[in-house]
Design a protein around this motif. Sequence first.
Motif, PDB file in Angstrom:
ATOM      1  N   LEU A  41     -75.037  60.136  -4.919  1.00  0.00           N
ATOM      2  CA  LEU A  41     -73.911  59.218  -4.720  1.00  0.00           C
ATOM      3  C   LEU A  41     -73.884  58.697  -3.289  1.00  0.00           C
ATOM      4  CD1 LEU A  41     -70.944  60.909  -6.649  1.00  0.00           C
ATOM      5  CD2 LEU A  41     -72.118  58.792  -7.251  1.00  0.00           C
ATOM      6  N   ASN A  42     -74.148  59.585  -2.341  1.00  0.00           N
ATOM      7  CA  ASN A  42     -74.128  59.181  -0.938  1.00  0.00           C
ATOM      8  C   ASN A  42     -75.208  58.156  -0.617  1.00  0.00           C
ATOM      9  OD1 ASN A  42     -72.021  60.930  -0.540  1.00  0.00           O
ATOM     10  ND2 ASN A  42     -73.239  62.520   0.445  1.00  0.00           N
ATOM     11  N   ALA A  43     -76.291  58.172  -1.396  1.00  0.00           N
ATOM     12  CA  ALA A  43     -77.407  57.255  -1.136  1.00  0.00           C
ATOM     13  C   ALA A  43     -77.155  55.856  -1.691  1.00  0.00           C
ATOM     14  CB  ALA A  43     -78.690  57.818  -1.745  1.00  0.00           C
ATOM     15  N   LEU A  44     -76.115  55.706  -2.520  1.00  0.00           N
ATOM     16  CA  LEU A  44     -75.840  54.395  -3.114  1.00  0.00           C
ATOM     17  C   LEU A  44     -75.275  53.425  -2.076  1.00  0.00           C
ATOM     18  CD1 LEU A  44     -74.111  55.425  -6.470  1.00  0.00           C
ATOM     19  CD2 LEU A  44     -76.409  54.484  -6.195  1.00  0.00           C
ATOM     20  N   PRO A 147     -78.358  46.324 -10.497  1.00  0.00           N
ATOM     21  CA  PRO A 147     -79.742  46.733 -10.796  1.00  0.00           C
ATOM     22  C   PRO A 147     -80.250  47.839  -9.864  1.00  0.00           C
ATOM     23  CG  PRO A 147     -79.660  44.516  -9.844  1.00  0.00           C
ATOM     24  CD  PRO A 147     -78.266  44.881 -10.187  1.00  0.00           C
ATOM     25  N   ASN A 148     -79.746  47.879  -8.633  1.00  0.00           N
ATOM     26  CA  ASN A 148     -80.184  48.948  -7.726  1.00  0.00           C
ATOM     27  C   ASN A 148     -79.777  50.321  -8.256  1.00  0.00           C
ATOM     28  OD1 ASN A 148     -81.351  47.186  -5.910  1.00  0.00           O
ATOM     29  ND2 ASN A 148     -79.525  47.038  -4.620  1.00  0.00           N
ATOM     30  N   SER A 151     -82.162  51.253 -11.038  1.00  0.00           N
ATOM     31  CA  SER A 151     -83.452  51.674 -10.478  1.00  0.00           C
ATOM     32  C   SER A 151     -83.381  53.092  -9.937  1.00  0.00           C
ATOM     33  CB  SER A 151     -83.881  50.712  -9.369  1.00  0.00           C
ATOM     34  OG  SER A 151     -84.114  49.420  -9.873  1.00  0.00           O
ATOM     35  N   LEU A 152     -82.262  53.415  -9.278  1.00  0.00           N
ATOM     36  CA  LEU A 152     -82.109  54.743  -8.703  1.00  0.00           C
ATOM     37  C   LEU A 152     -82.036  55.807  -9.794  1.00  0.00           C
ATOM     38  CD1 LEU A 152     -81.767  56.337  -6.052  1.00  0.00           C
ATOM     39  CD2 LEU A 152     -79.309  56.076  -6.323  1.00  0.00           C
ATOM     40  N   LEU A 153     -81.261  55.541 -10.852  1.00  0.00           N
ATOM     41  CA  LEU A 153     -81.153  56.517 -11.932  1.00  0.00           C
ATOM     42  C   LEU A 153     -82.473  56.655 -12.694  1.00  0.00           C
ATOM     43  CD1 LEU A 153     -77.584  56.112 -13.468  1.00  0.00           C
ATOM     44  CD2 LEU A 153     -78.366  57.459 -11.525  1.00  0.00           C
ATOM     45  N   SER A 154     -83.191  55.557 -12.856  1.00  0.00           N
ATOM     46  CA  SER A 154     -84.504  55.628 -13.508  1.00  0.00           C
ATOM     47  C   SER A 154     -85.466  56.476 -12.685  1.00  0.00           C
ATOM     48  CB  SER A 154     -85.077  54.224 -13.710  1.00  0.00           C
ATOM     49  OG  SER A 154     -84.279  53.468 -14.599  1.00  0.00           O
ATOM     50  N   LEU A 261     -87.342  58.753  -5.104  1.00  0.00           N
ATOM     51  CA  LEU A 261     -85.977  58.325  -4.788  1.00  0.00           C
ATOM     52  C   LEU A 261     -85.832  57.789  -3.376  1.00  0.00           C
ATOM     53  CD1 LEU A 261     -85.523  60.341  -7.312  1.00  0.00           C
ATOM     54  CD2 LEU A 261     -83.171  60.289  -6.545  1.00  0.00           C
ATOM     55  N   HIS A 262     -86.778  58.105  -2.496  1.00  0.00           N
ATOM     56  CA  HIS A 262     -86.686  57.627  -1.113  1.00  0.00           C
ATOM     57  C   HIS A 262     -88.032  57.047  -0.677  1.00  0.00           C
ATOM     58  CE1 HIS A 262     -82.917  59.811  -1.025  1.00  0.00           C
ATOM     59  NE2 HIS A 262     -83.553  60.910  -1.343  1.00  0.00           N
TER      60      HIS A 262
END
Length: 266
Positions: A41-44, A147-148, A151-154, A261-262
């Motif tokens: 969540l913090n990365a969103l 969409p971001n 992409s993150l959840l995928s 993820l990063h």
Amino acid sequence: MHGGYTVGMRLSLSDANGWETSALSPVSREHRLSRNSNHLLNALPDAEREALAPHLKPVAYKRHDILYDVRQEVNEVYFATDAVVSLVVPLSTGEVVESAMVGRDGIVGAGAALNGRVSLNRAIVQIGGEFLVCPVEPLKEALEHHPNLRSLLSAHEQALFAQAQQSAACNAMHVIESRLSRWLLRAADLHGSDEVPLTQEYIAQMLGVRRTSVTLVARRLQEAGLIRYSRGRIKLLDIPALQETACECYEAIKLNYDALLHPSNK
């Protein structure tokens, strides 16, 4: 050699001052202070986080609570803040084997939001604690507009799949000392503390080994000064030595997670 005992074949002490700590290290003061948060969540970006915020509800779950079961419809997703969840495969014998572990680094149940299908595993709370729970429908709506976020959840689901693959290889090829060290480090990372409230019986079940095997190895790790355990609690005393004792899977899981993820960190 540590405390007069060599654990497995990989134990060699490193200079604590020269040890390079990685993300989610249980000995990091920074991560201890941010324990009650979820890193995904913090990365969103702000827009995605604000879209989800009204739908996030804090809920506490106890150890052994089941969030969802195999082939069950998933109606909520779970962002752990200090709890840890085991994704397990139950067998007809009543035994279960862990395929992946999720904590404050990710989300439990995202597959349902991405494809609308039922769960293919059981999600059981390994370490009780707090979650931020979001109904699936608002999350699906947010995915359509951001969409971001999709992409993150995928990427997160890919990371879980990679973790399951690594766990399968680990269970097949590595000795119990290395597997137990890897598992304890991972649990502590995700919990945000160097003390984990877990029984040896539960750990044995997750590793797919007999409890007597875990008891024997845990005793040797304690005699070597790497851990201290009492009934239902295990404290990690020497993180660098445990990292050396752990198999390569501990670092591989973290590297896979970071790569997916990063990617900008490369």
